[in-house]
Design an enzyme around this catalytic site. Structure first.
Site, PDB file in Angstrom:
ATOM      1  N   ASP A 153     -16.790 -25.083  31.959  1.00  0.00           N
ATOM      2  CA  ASP A 153     -16.043 -26.639  31.305  1.00  0.00           C
ATOM      3  C   ASP A 153     -15.602 -25.974  30.267  1.00  0.00           C
ATOM      4  O   ASP A 153     -15.718 -24.811  29.752  1.00  0.00           O
ATOM      5  CB  ASP A 153     -16.912 -27.879  31.310  1.00  0.00           C
ATOM      6  CG  ASP A 153     -17.826 -28.441  30.905  1.00  0.00           C
ATOM      7  OD1 ASP A 153     -18.420 -26.902  29.582  1.00  0.00           O
ATOM      8  OD2 ASP A 153     -18.879 -29.184  30.305  1.00  0.00           O
ATOM      9  N   HIS A 154     -14.848 -26.902  29.404  1.00  0.00           N
ATOM     10  CA  HIS A 154     -13.973 -26.441  28.572  1.00  0.00           C
ATOM     11  C   HIS A 154     -15.610 -26.096  27.180  1.00  0.00           C
ATOM     12  O   HIS A 154     -15.278 -25.298  25.964  1.00  0.00           O
ATOM     13  CB  HIS A 154     -13.634 -28.033  27.928  1.00  0.00           C
ATOM     14  CG  HIS A 154     -14.705 -29.073  27.732  1.00  0.00           C
ATOM     15  ND1 HIS A 154     -14.857 -29.951  28.955  1.00  0.00           N
ATOM     16  CD2 HIS A 154     -15.021 -29.685  26.645  1.00  0.00           C
ATOM     17  CE1 HIS A 154     -15.787 -30.920  29.261  1.00  0.00           C
ATOM     18  NE2 HIS A 154     -15.652 -30.996  27.159  1.00  0.00           N
ATOM     19  N   CYS A 189     -21.392 -24.614  30.273  1.00  0.00           N
ATOM     20  CA  CYS A 189     -21.410 -25.757  29.501  1.00  0.00           C
ATOM     21  C   CYS A 189     -21.733 -25.763  28.544  1.00  0.00           C
ATOM     22  O   CYS A 189     -22.374 -24.801  27.974  1.00  0.00           O
ATOM     23  CB  CYS A 189     -21.753 -26.751  31.295  1.00  0.00           C
ATOM     24  SG  CYS A 189     -23.706 -27.332  30.801  1.00  0.00           S
ATOM     25  N   THR A 205     -24.415 -27.452  27.517  1.00  0.00           N
ATOM     26  CA  THR A 205     -25.760 -26.765  27.315  1.00  0.00           C
ATOM     27  C   THR A 205     -27.144 -26.150  28.504  1.00  0.00           C
ATOM     28  O   THR A 205     -27.541 -25.867  28.779  1.00  0.00           O
ATOM     29  CB  THR A 205     -27.290 -27.787  27.130  1.00  0.00           C
ATOM     30  OG1 THR A 205     -26.426 -29.185  28.995  1.00  0.00           O
ATOM     31  CG2 THR A 205     -26.546 -28.922  26.369  1.00  0.00           C
ATOM     32  N   GLY A 215     -26.067 -29.715  32.442  1.00  0.00           N
ATOM     33  CA  GLY A 215     -25.394 -29.995  34.357  1.00  0.00           C
ATOM     34  C   GLY A 215     -24.841 -28.836  35.054  1.00  0.00           C
ATOM     35  O   GLY A 215     -24.485 -29.572  36.297  1.00  0.00           O
ATOM     36  N   HIS A 250     -38.995 -13.609  39.479  1.00  0.00           N
ATOM     37  CA  HIS A 250     -40.615 -14.879  40.061  1.00  0.00           C
ATOM     38  C   HIS A 250     -39.495 -16.191  41.589  1.00  0.00           C
ATOM     39  O   HIS A 250     -39.735 -16.552  41.865  1.00  0.00           O
ATOM     40  CB  HIS A 250     -40.962 -15.817  39.002  1.00  0.00           C
ATOM     41  CG  HIS A 250     -42.663 -15.096  38.216  1.00  0.00           C
ATOM     42  ND1 HIS A 250     -43.145 -15.481  38.318  1.00  0.00           N
ATOM     43  CD2 HIS A 250     -42.381 -13.560  38.721  1.00  0.00           C
ATOM     44  CE1 HIS A 250     -43.883 -14.490  37.016  1.00  0.00           C
ATOM     45  NE2 HIS A 250     -43.358 -13.602  37.568  1.00  0.00           N
ATOM     46  N   ARG A 281     -22.666 -23.982  23.656  1.00  0.00           N
ATOM     47  CA  ARG A 281     -22.687 -24.746  22.661  1.00  0.00           C
ATOM     48  C   ARG A 281     -24.141 -24.531  21.621  1.00  0.00           C
ATOM     49  O   ARG A 281     -24.177 -24.506  20.654  1.00  0.00           O
ATOM     50  CB  ARG A 281     -22.624 -26.166  22.510  1.00  0.00           C
ATOM     51  CG  ARG A 281     -21.375 -26.406  22.779  1.00  0.00           C
ATOM     52  CD  ARG A 281     -21.297 -28.200  23.233  1.00  0.00           C
ATOM     53  NE  ARG A 281     -19.826 -28.660  23.198  1.00  0.00           N
ATOM     54  CZ  ARG A 281     -19.245 -29.769  23.544  1.00  0.00           C
ATOM     55  NH1 ARG A 281     -19.756 -31.001  23.977  1.00  0.00           N
ATOM     56  NH2 ARG A 281     -17.984 -29.657  23.842  1.00  0.00           N
ATOM     57  N   ARG A 283     -46.143 -13.116  46.436  1.00  0.00           N
ATOM     58  CA  ARG A 283     -46.443 -14.285  46.960  1.00  0.00           C
ATOM     59  C   ARG A 283     -44.738 -14.855  46.080  1.00  0.00           C
ATOM     60  O   ARG A 283     -45.605 -16.838  46.309  1.00  0.00           O
ATOM     61  CB  ARG A 283     -47.708 -14.643  45.453  1.00  0.00           C
ATOM     62  CG  ARG A 283     -47.622 -14.388  44.468  1.00  0.00           C
ATOM     63  CD  ARG A 283     -48.731 -13.774  43.035  1.00  0.00           C
ATOM     64  NE  ARG A 283     -47.883 -14.391  41.968  1.00  0.00           N
ATOM     65  CZ  ARG A 283     -47.694 -12.658  41.014  1.00  0.00           C
ATOM     66  NH1 ARG A 283     -47.087 -11.994  41.864  1.00  0.00           N
ATOM     67  NH2 ARG A 283     -47.231 -12.600  40.318  1.00  0.00           N
ATOM     68  N   HIS A 284     -44.381 -14.849  45.606  1.00  0.00           N
ATOM     69  CA  HIS A 284     -43.025 -15.650  45.100  1.00  0.00           C
ATOM     70  C   HIS A 284     -42.130 -15.959  45.974  1.00  0.00           C
ATOM     71  O   HIS A 284     -42.110 -17.090  46.679  1.00  0.00           O
ATOM     72  CB  HIS A 284     -41.700 -15.169  44.199  1.00  0.00           C
ATOM     73  CG  HIS A 284     -43.486 -14.017  42.993  1.00  0.00           C
ATOM     74  ND1 HIS A 284     -43.765 -15.179  42.079  1.00  0.00           N
ATOM     75  CD2 HIS A 284     -43.382 -13.250  42.014  1.00  0.00           C
ATOM     76  CE1 HIS A 284     -44.345 -14.787  40.651  1.00  0.00           C
ATOM     77  NE2 HIS A 284     -44.102 -13.421  41.372  1.00  0.00           N
ATOM     78  N   ARG A 287     -44.148 -19.127  47.674  1.00  0.00           N
ATOM     79  CA  ARG A 287     -43.191 -20.534  47.207  1.00  0.00           C
ATOM     80  C   ARG A 287     -41.625 -21.341  47.176  1.00  0.00           C
ATOM     81  O   ARG A 287     -41.387 -21.675  47.314  1.00  0.00           O
ATOM     82  CB  ARG A 287     -43.212 -20.358  45.602  1.00  0.00           C
ATOM     83  CG  ARG A 287     -44.640 -19.686  45.120  1.00  0.00           C
ATOM     84  CD  ARG A 287     -45.947 -19.332  44.223  1.00  0.00           C
ATOM     85  NE  ARG A 287     -47.200 -18.662  44.002  1.00  0.00           N
ATOM     86  CZ  ARG A 287     -47.644 -18.478  43.547  1.00  0.00           C
ATOM     87  NH1 ARG A 287     -46.587 -17.420  42.312  1.00  0.00           N
ATOM     88  NH2 ARG A 287     -48.600 -17.730  43.842  1.00  0.00           N
TER      89      ARG A 287
HETATM   90  C1  RB5 Z   1     -19.567 -31.910  27.859  1.00  0.00           C
HETATM   91  O1  RB5 Z   1     -19.399 -32.615  26.562  1.00  0.00           O
HETATM   92  C2  RB5 Z   1     -21.334 -31.898  28.086  1.00  0.00           C
HETATM   93  O2  RB5 Z   1     -21.514 -33.235  28.199  1.00  0.00           O
HETATM   94  C3  RB5 Z   1     -21.459 -30.030  29.074  1.00  0.00           C
HETATM   95  O3  RB5 Z   1     -20.529 -29.056  28.830  1.00  0.00           O
HETATM   96  C4  RB5 Z   1     -22.960 -30.133  29.449  1.00  0.00           C
HETATM   97  O4  RB5 Z   1     -23.847 -29.959  28.459  1.00  0.00           O
HETATM   98  C5  RB5 Z   1     -23.325 -31.219  30.122  1.00  0.00           C
HETATM   99  O5  RB5 Z   1     -24.905 -30.837  30.895  1.00  0.00           O
END
Ligand code: RB5
Length: 145
Positions: free
Chosen positions: A8-9, A66, A68, A71, A99, A110, A133-134, A137
């Site tokens: 994403d951005h 993204c 984090t 998402g 695994h 970020r 074994r993996h 699962r």
């Molecule tokens: C965008 O602001 C942010 O929510 C997205 O990039 C991401 O981190 C969501 O999981």
């Protein structure tokens, strides 16, 4: 190996650098966008495009970035036969292959610096699924789909 990248951005800048890095290192790279970071976009749109390329056999793996990585992972893991791992340290980049046979890697653009993400990607792409074994699962996960 063929790899699709999407973001994403918030993940765009690191995606842009990783596309070049992977191409320079001999991988066949597909970039599903976005083309720039100037407008806010929705990460599920790009997660779906990239996962579709994996599921149709166009590519072998996907890397999604993204803010984090969370998402992207939540979205990707809605799809049957996708196993997405949100990874923040290089050791887990290898372990999610060994695994979990993760066919999608999700990264934070970020909160994790570029050099660490490169180390994660290198570990992810050089590790192999260990089976045995993996596999048992993973079969249990597949039964939930
Ligand atoms: C965008 O602001 C942010 O929510 C997205 O990039 C991401 O981190 C969501 O999981």
């Amino acid at each position: 190996m063929r790899i699709v990248l999407g973001s994403d951005h918030a993940g765009w800048s690191q995606k842009d650098r990783l596309v070049s890095y992977l191409a320079l290192n001999g991988y066949e790279v597909v970039d599903v966008g976005p083309e720039n970071e100037t407008e806010s976009v929705d990460y599920p749109d790009y997660a779906l495009k990239a996962c579709d390329a994996v599921l149709t056999g166009q590519v072998d793996r996907a890397i999604l970035i993204c803010g984090t990585g969370i998402g992207m992972a939540i979205t990707a893991n809605k799809l049957p036969r996708i196993r997405a791992a949100n990874v923040t340290i290089p050791a887990f980049g290898a372990l999610c292959r060994e695994h979990n046979d993760a066919n999608v890697l999700t990264l934070s653009g970020r909160f994790i610096d570029y050099d660490t993400n490169v180390a994660i990607v290198d570990a992810y792409l050089s590790a192999e699924f260990e089976g045995e074994r993996h596999q048992k699962r993973l079969d249990k996960i597949a039964e939930l789909e």
